[in-house]
Design a protein around this motif. Sequence first.
Motif, PDB file in Angstrom:
ATOM      1  N   ASP A  69     -68.908 -11.129 -17.078  1.00 47.67           N
ATOM      2  CA  ASP A  69     -69.167 -11.884 -15.853  1.00 47.67           C
ATOM      3  C   ASP A  69     -70.588 -11.293 -14.957  1.00 47.67           C
ATOM      4  O   ASP A  69     -71.294 -12.267 -14.899  1.00 47.67           O
ATOM      5  N   LEU A  70     -70.982 -10.146 -15.796  1.00 49.12           N
ATOM      6  CA  LEU A  70     -72.268  -9.382 -15.530  1.00 49.12           C
ATOM      7  C   LEU A  70     -72.961 -10.451 -16.027  1.00 49.12           C
ATOM      8  O   LEU A  70     -74.657 -10.744 -15.297  1.00 49.12           O
ATOM      9  N   ARG A  71     -72.921 -10.359 -17.510  1.00 49.72           N
ATOM     10  CA  ARG A  71     -74.237 -11.762 -18.129  1.00 49.72           C
ATOM     11  C   ARG A  71     -74.208 -12.786 -17.158  1.00 49.72           C
ATOM     12  O   ARG A  71     -75.689 -13.117 -17.026  1.00 49.72           O
ATOM     13  N   ILE A  72     -73.500 -13.326 -16.992  1.00 48.29           N
ATOM     14  CA  ILE A  72     -73.684 -14.511 -16.352  1.00 48.29           C
ATOM     15  C   ILE A  72     -74.070 -14.618 -15.274  1.00 48.29           C
ATOM     16  O   ILE A  72     -75.111 -15.061 -14.624  1.00 48.29           O
ATOM     17  N   GLN A  73     -74.185 -13.202 -14.534  1.00 46.89           N
ATOM     18  CA  GLN A  73     -74.938 -12.572 -12.816  1.00 46.89           C
ATOM     19  C   GLN A  73     -76.132 -12.510 -13.666  1.00 46.89           C
ATOM     20  O   GLN A  73     -77.199 -13.293 -12.451  1.00 46.89           O
ATOM     21  N   VAL A  74     -76.718 -11.931 -14.520  1.00 43.33           N
ATOM     22  CA  VAL A  74     -77.905 -11.803 -14.765  1.00 43.33           C
ATOM     23  C   VAL A  74     -78.684 -12.685 -15.083  1.00 43.33           C
ATOM     24  O   VAL A  74     -79.819 -12.589 -15.211  1.00 43.33           O
ATOM     25  N   LEU A  75     -77.914 -13.528 -16.013  1.00 46.88           N
ATOM     26  CA  LEU A  75     -78.959 -14.504 -16.436  1.00 46.88           C
ATOM     27  C   LEU A  75     -79.169 -15.449 -15.219  1.00 46.88           C
ATOM     28  O   LEU A  75     -80.217 -16.139 -15.360  1.00 46.88           O
ATOM     29  N   ALA A  76     -78.407 -15.530 -14.686  1.00 48.21           N
ATOM     30  CA  ALA A  76     -78.539 -16.954 -13.455  1.00 48.21           C
ATOM     31  C   ALA A  76     -79.456 -16.135 -13.135  1.00 48.21           C
ATOM     32  O   ALA A  76     -80.366 -17.162 -11.771  1.00 48.21           O
ATOM     33  N   ARG A  77     -79.405 -14.636 -12.465  1.00 49.95           N
ATOM     34  CA  ARG A  77     -81.195 -14.287 -11.416  1.00 49.95           C
ATOM     35  C   ARG A  77     -82.164 -14.657 -12.596  1.00 49.95           C
ATOM     36  O   ARG A  77     -82.996 -14.769 -11.676  1.00 49.95           O
ATOM     37  N   LEU A  78     -81.971 -14.160 -13.306  1.00 48.99           N
ATOM     38  CA  LEU A  78     -82.898 -14.634 -14.335  1.00 48.99           C
ATOM     39  C   LEU A  78     -83.327 -15.726 -14.416  1.00 48.99           C
ATOM     40  O   LEU A  78     -84.781 -16.365 -13.279  1.00 48.99           O
ATOM     41  N   ARG A  79     -82.792 -16.701 -14.556  1.00 49.10           N
ATOM     42  CA  ARG A  79     -83.143 -18.426 -14.126  1.00 49.10           C
ATOM     43  C   ARG A  79     -84.430 -18.906 -12.368  1.00 49.10           C
ATOM     44  O   ARG A  79     -84.483 -18.952 -12.750  1.00 49.10           O
ATOM     45  N   GLU A  80     -82.790 -17.654 -11.880  1.00 49.89           N
ATOM     46  CA  GLU A  80     -83.512 -18.267 -10.122  1.00 49.89           C
ATOM     47  C   GLU A  80     -85.132 -17.696  -9.903  1.00 49.89           C
ATOM     48  O   GLU A  80     -86.133 -17.932  -9.460  1.00 49.89           O
ATOM     49  N   VAL A  81     -85.331 -16.265 -10.250  1.00 53.55           N
ATOM     50  CA  VAL A  81     -86.660 -15.379 -10.931  1.00 53.55           C
ATOM     51  C   VAL A  81     -87.986 -16.750 -11.670  1.00 53.55           C
ATOM     52  O   VAL A  81     -88.921 -16.583 -11.304  1.00 53.55           O
ATOM     53  N   GLN A  82     -87.158 -17.480 -12.675  1.00 55.49           N
ATOM     54  CA  GLN A  82     -88.284 -17.667 -13.449  1.00 55.49           C
ATOM     55  C   GLN A  82     -88.460 -18.847 -12.681  1.00 55.49           C
ATOM     56  O   GLN A  82     -89.739 -19.748 -12.971  1.00 55.49           O
ATOM     57  N   ALA A  83     -87.502 -19.493 -12.424  1.00 53.80           N
ATOM     58  CA  ALA A  83     -87.788 -21.216 -10.743  1.00 53.80           C
ATOM     59  C   ALA A  83     -89.129 -20.451 -10.543  1.00 53.80           C
ATOM     60  O   ALA A  83     -89.466 -22.049 -10.289  1.00 53.80           O
ATOM     61  N   THR A  84     -88.550 -20.044  -9.040  1.00 51.51           N
ATOM     62  CA  THR A  84     -89.653 -19.676  -8.441  1.00 51.51           C
ATOM     63  C   THR A  84     -91.321 -18.924  -8.764  1.00 51.51           C
ATOM     64  O   THR A  84     -91.637 -19.099  -7.902  1.00 51.51           O
ATOM     65  N   HIS A  85     -91.046 -18.197 -10.218  1.00 53.04           N
ATOM     66  CA  HIS A  85     -92.444 -18.050 -10.818  1.00 53.04           C
ATOM     67  C   HIS A  85     -92.906 -19.124 -11.365  1.00 53.04           C
ATOM     68  O   HIS A  85     -94.447 -18.682 -11.767  1.00 53.04           O
TER      69      HIS A  85
END
Length: 81
Positions: A64-80
């Motif tokens: 669950d933590l891995r999924i949350q971290v990867l999702a957050r990384l993808r969000e940050v990458q998408a906005t940058h």
Amino acid sequence: MTDCGCDKARRDLEEYLRNEVCHTEHTDITEHLATCEACRDEALVARTLTDVVARACKETAPEDLRIQVLARLREVQATHH
């Protein structure tokens, strides 16, 4: 019995704990640790720390933590981009 002395024992302690010293040096350090409480204590701390780090490196994050971290990384990458 050849006491290698505190300086040598401490300088080569990490290699000694990983069995990366020659047989003669290993024997000398082992004999020194048997007679020197300060170096023996330092060796115990180093061995304990090494064991704890090794165990920590083998553990994996909960899925669950891995999924949350990867999702957050993808969000940050998408906005940058």
